[in-house]
Design an enzyme around this catalytic site. Structure first.
Site, mmCIF file in Angstrom:
data_model
loop_
_atom_site.group_PDB
_atom_site.id
_atom_site.type_symbol
_atom_site.label_atom_id
_atom_site.label_comp_id
_atom_site.label_asym_id
_atom_site.label_seq_id
_atom_site.Cartn_x
_atom_site.Cartn_y
_atom_site.Cartn_z
ATOM 1 N N LYS A 17 17.316 24.663 22.738
ATOM 2 C CA LYS A 17 16.275 25.537 23.301
ATOM 3 C C LYS A 17 15.020 24.741 23.634
ATOM 4 O O LYS A 17 14.257 25.103 24.547
ATOM 5 C CB LYS A 17 15.971 26.701 22.358
ATOM 6 N N THR B 235 9.644 29.777 22.560
ATOM 7 C CA THR B 235 9.335 28.392 22.922
ATOM 8 C C THR B 235 9.203 28.198 24.426
ATOM 9 O O THR B 235 8.453 27.335 24.875
ATOM 10 C CB THR B 235 10.441 27.445 22.393
#
Length: 331
Positions: free
Chosen positions: A189, A246
């Site tokens: 990610k 994020t």
């Protein structure tokens, strides 16, 4: 109980506060004397916050090894192997390692759990747990609501760590039996977050960011499966949950680094200006190598690799992605 934290950065120090909030004793180890001094003055080394009086820090590895046999690993993946070698030389008591960093070693494509198993002698390794999920240290230090996942090959140990870190004020921890999926999701990610930031730097808008996050999950799933994890894990806290926080926040080092890439700032300059580690750029390198070795399709990651390491102009990279063969989105 007593826990030693290896790495007094933004996240390690913040978790030290959480553990003290939960009634545990904490000692933080860091090689940076300035960071250690600030922590011992009860000041966070990165944020303008006051730390609990009980917190303590040291530059001595011997101190934390004598302090506890539970080690929270909060160091960049690029140094985790060397740190573990040093710990292994001094370790006497079988110990538990709790990793809270998110990355994959580009040279070996190893997860942190695999690096721990390689560097810590089996007689000295009591167990390994990854503690991961959608979490900005900037919010946790202010005790804002956060959910994490504790995962291990040893279910009892995962539950133990769940209880060590959970509290009824701001931190809830789930468990997962899919150690590989949790480790891989947390690492990949970061790569997608860099790409999302680059889109923002280019001024492509919210539509593009939504597309990057969604197609990013597809690339995460491919990596999770090829490395032996469960694809379902990618749709939980350690996958899509971590990606959302994020890939869309200025608090994310990976997102802001990507934003600078989109603005045309050289990666060397980004590294020079950033005090904290940008794991996403290293993960892009690792995932590019994985795609070559395993033959898996990671178009966004591979184009971004060319932008970072082969100086492909960002707009040309975007055009390369848009010119790919049209296809169905059926899963």
């Amino acid at each position: 109980m007593k826990l030693s934290i290896v790495g007094g950065g933004a996240w390690g120090t913040t978790l030290g506060q959480t553990l003290i909030d939960n009634g545990h004793e904490v000692m933080i180890y860091d090689v940076n004397p300035a960071a250690v001094e600030k922590i011992n003055m009860k000041k966070h080394p990165f944020f303008d916050t006051v730390l609990p009086d009980q917190i303590q820090a040291t530059t001595s590895l011997d101190d934390i090894i004598h302090f506890s046999n539970y080690f929270v690993l909060s160091v960049p993946t690029k140094v985790v192997r060397s740190v573990l070698k040093d710990i292994n030389q001094k370790l006497i008591t079988p110990s538990v390692f709790i990793n809270v960093s998110k990355g994959i070693e580009p040279e070996t494509l190893k997860r942190v759990s695999e690096i721990v198993e390689e560097e810590i002698e089996s007689s000295k390794l009591k167990g390994f747990v990854v503690l991961t999920g959608p979490s900005h240290a900037e919010e946790m230090i202010l005790r804002k609501l956060t959910l994490l996942v504790s995962s291990s090959k040893d279910e009892k140990l995962a539950i133990e760590v769940q209880h060590i870190f959970s509290n009824d004020q701001y931190l809830r921890v789930y468990t997962s039996s899919d150690l590989i999926g949790c480790e891989v999701g947390g690492a990949v990610k970061n790569a997608i977050a860099v790409i999302s930031g680059a889109c923002t730097g280019l001024g492509l808008g919210e539509n593009a960011r939504a597309a990057v996050i969604t197609r990013g999950i597809v690339e995460i799933v491919r990596v999770v499966e090829i490395m032996g994890g469960k694809k379902e894990t990618a749709f939980g806290l350690t996958g899509i949950g971590d990606l959302i926080v994020t890939a869309s926040s200025e608090n994310s080092r990976n997102f802001t680094a990507g934003k600078k890439i989109g603005l045309g700032i050289p990666v060397e300059q980004i590294y020079a200006e950033q005090k904290q580690t940008i794991e996403g750029i290293r993960t892009i390198e690792a995932m590019h190598q994985l795609s070559l070795v395993k033959g898996i399709e990671l178009p966004m990651i591979n184009v971004t690799y060319d932008i970072i390491y082969h100086k492909l102009p960002v707009l040309e990279g975007l055009q390369k992605l848009l010119n790919r063969d049209l296809k169905s989105e059926d899963f």
